[in-house]
Write a protein that holds these residues in place. Sequence first.
Motif, PDB file in Angstrom:
ATOM      1  N   LEU A 123      27.369 -43.480  57.257  1.00  0.00           N
ATOM      2  CA  LEU A 123      28.308 -44.204  56.397  1.00  0.00           C
ATOM      3  C   LEU A 123      28.885 -43.325  55.290  1.00  0.00           C
ATOM      4  CD1 LEU A 123      26.381 -47.605  56.015  1.00  0.00           C
ATOM      5  CD2 LEU A 123      28.326 -47.111  57.511  1.00  0.00           C
ATOM      6  N   VAL A 124      28.609 -42.036  55.339  1.00  0.00           N
ATOM      7  CA  VAL A 124      29.118 -41.121  54.316  1.00  0.00           C
ATOM      8  C   VAL A 124      30.646 -41.157  54.285  1.00  0.00           C
ATOM      9  CG1 VAL A 124      29.377 -38.683  53.681  1.00  0.00           C
ATOM     10  CG2 VAL A 124      27.133 -39.573  54.340  1.00  0.00           C
ATOM     11  N   GLY A 125      31.190 -41.394  53.104  1.00  0.00           N
ATOM     12  CA  GLY A 125      32.636 -41.342  52.897  1.00  0.00           C
ATOM     13  C   GLY A 125      33.433 -42.500  53.433  1.00  0.00           C
ATOM     14  N   VAL A 126      32.771 -43.604  53.850  1.00  0.00           N
ATOM     15  CA  VAL A 126      33.524 -44.718  54.448  1.00  0.00           C
ATOM     16  C   VAL A 126      33.698 -45.899  53.500  1.00  0.00           C
ATOM     17  CG1 VAL A 126      32.656 -44.065  56.718  1.00  0.00           C
ATOM     18  CG2 VAL A 126      31.536 -45.912  55.465  1.00  0.00           C
ATOM     19  N   ALA A 127      32.957 -45.934  52.397  1.00  0.00           N
ATOM     20  CA  ALA A 127      32.921 -47.137  51.549  1.00  0.00           C
ATOM     21  C   ALA A 127      34.006 -47.124  50.475  1.00  0.00           C
ATOM     22  CB  ALA A 127      31.549 -47.275  50.894  1.00  0.00           C
ATOM     23  N   ASP A 128      34.666 -48.262  50.339  1.00  0.00           N
ATOM     24  CA  ASP A 128      35.592 -48.457  49.222  1.00  0.00           C
ATOM     25  C   ASP A 128      34.840 -48.879  47.973  1.00  0.00           C
ATOM     26  OD1 ASP A 128      38.403 -48.324  50.566  1.00  0.00           O
ATOM     27  OD2 ASP A 128      37.213 -49.621  51.882  1.00  0.00           O
ATOM     28  N   PRO A 139      22.902 -41.324  43.516  1.00  0.00           N
ATOM     29  CA  PRO A 139      23.398 -40.125  44.204  1.00  0.00           C
ATOM     30  C   PRO A 139      23.837 -40.401  45.642  1.00  0.00           C
ATOM     31  CG  PRO A 139      21.435 -39.604  42.947  1.00  0.00           C
ATOM     32  CD  PRO A 139      21.571 -41.093  42.913  1.00  0.00           C
ATOM     33  N   SER A 140      23.050 -41.184  46.387  1.00  0.00           N
ATOM     34  CA  SER A 140      23.429 -41.538  47.758  1.00  0.00           C
ATOM     35  C   SER A 140      24.686 -42.396  47.770  1.00  0.00           C
ATOM     36  CB  SER A 140      22.285 -42.289  48.439  1.00  0.00           C
ATOM     37  OG  SER A 140      22.675 -42.745  49.722  1.00  0.00           O
ATOM     38  N   ALA A 141      24.793 -43.340  46.833  1.00  0.00           N
ATOM     39  CA  ALA A 141      25.982 -44.198  46.756  1.00  0.00           C
ATOM     40  C   ALA A 141      27.235 -43.362  46.540  1.00  0.00           C
ATOM     41  CB  ALA A 141      25.824 -45.215  45.638  1.00  0.00           C
ATOM     42  N   GLY A 142      27.122 -42.316  45.721  1.00  0.00           N
ATOM     43  CA  GLY A 142      28.268 -41.442  45.481  1.00  0.00           C
ATOM     44  C   GLY A 142      28.739 -40.744  46.746  1.00  0.00           C
ATOM     45  N   GLU A 143      27.789 -40.422  47.640  1.00  0.00           N
ATOM     46  CA  GLU A 143      28.154 -39.777  48.904  1.00  0.00           C
ATOM     47  C   GLU A 143      28.858 -40.750  49.841  1.00  0.00           C
ATOM     48  OE1 GLU A 143      24.598 -38.253  50.582  1.00  0.00           O
ATOM     49  OE2 GLU A 143      24.262 -36.758  48.996  1.00  0.00           O
ATOM     50  N   MET A 144      28.529 -42.031  49.741  1.00  0.00           N
ATOM     51  CA  MET A 144      29.110 -43.034  50.638  1.00  0.00           C
ATOM     52  C   MET A 144      30.543 -43.389  50.259  1.00  0.00           C
ATOM     53  SD  MET A 144      26.543 -43.451  52.616  1.00  0.00           S
ATOM     54  CE  MET A 144      25.712 -41.909  52.173  1.00  0.00           C
ATOM     55  N   ASP A 190      37.747 -41.990  44.479  1.00  0.00           N
ATOM     56  CA  ASP A 190      38.222 -43.063  43.602  1.00  0.00           C
ATOM     57  C   ASP A 190      37.568 -44.404  43.915  1.00  0.00           C
ATOM     58  OD1 ASP A 190      39.842 -43.494  41.307  1.00  0.00           O
ATOM     59  OD2 ASP A 190      41.270 -44.643  42.513  1.00  0.00           O
ATOM     60  N   GLY A 191      36.499 -44.414  44.731  1.00  0.00           N
ATOM     61  CA  GLY A 191      35.780 -45.643  45.024  1.00  0.00           C
ATOM     62  C   GLY A 191      34.998 -46.133  43.815  1.00  0.00           C
TER      63      GLY A 191
END
Length: 312
Positions: free
Chosen positions: A178-183, A197-202, A206-207
């Motif tokens: 899910l890396v980089g897919v979350a708005d 830190p993990s949330a930042g990778e997802m 500008d999310g």
Amino acid sequence: MLLTDSTKKLSFNRKISDGDLVIVYEKHDTMKAVKVSEKSVLENRFGVFKHSDWIGKPFGCKVSSHKGGFVYLLAPTPELWTLVLSHRTQILYIADISFVVMYLELIPGCVVLESGTGSGSLTTSLARAIAPMGHVYTFDFHEQRAEAARADFEKTGLSSLVTVGVRDIQGEGFPKDLVGVADAVFLDLPQPWLAIPSAGEMLKPDGVLCSFSPCIEQVQRSSETLTSKFTDIRTFEVLLRTYEVREVKMDQCQSEEGTPGSHRPSKRKHRASEASHWQQDSSGSPVVMARPSSEARGHTGYLTFARLRCVE
């Protein structure tokens, strides 16, 4: 169904069918979710209600029992579902939920990550906000809670919009696929700083991230962690004050209580007099009155928002 069945769009004009989920409204603080079954009945203090009598009626209708009592059959909106769902954990309520949905900037098509799922109150509203093209990936470390949430989302017609995973996000982080897919990412965790830190990778550039915490110490530590990769860090506390509005009848003594020259009553007498304003008195004239609800909720938690800093 709540959202996903195109043949049964959420509308007060839609007819109730066998197998539908309805919210049975008895009074403002007494509601329950009921699955309609043609051979079933509902029994409560207002009488016996046959489900077969409900089929074909529109949502929002009033149905009566043989005793003359009545209930309303309401469509299962996310707001009503929040009020009737089973509390497996402490849940978010409408004031916080609406604030979260707005500040996460959710629109149809967004992808949202959530941890933890809990009772699924927020998840239900997130799913409506991103429907019909978006998706919510929600995680809980507790297998039984996750399974119960899946069953609820199936019941409310959200299973195509929500994926429930079992995972310790604080210890393991979000799945790498899910890396980089979350708005947007929402965290409701005892130690949210471990998952930031993990949330930042997802998140996409500008999310937006939101963390819900009941204690200000959690907010402070989370904010310290957020400063490394996030900007526009803000914390809010949403306090909702509800007023009751009723038509009552006041006698002349009550009506003249606040006239010039009258003595100000003691605090105890004032409270007693205020309470009596709700009582019906046939000798007075009707007056519409409003006052704060005695059941108003206070502090629930702090909402901390932050935007992922764009890397140039």
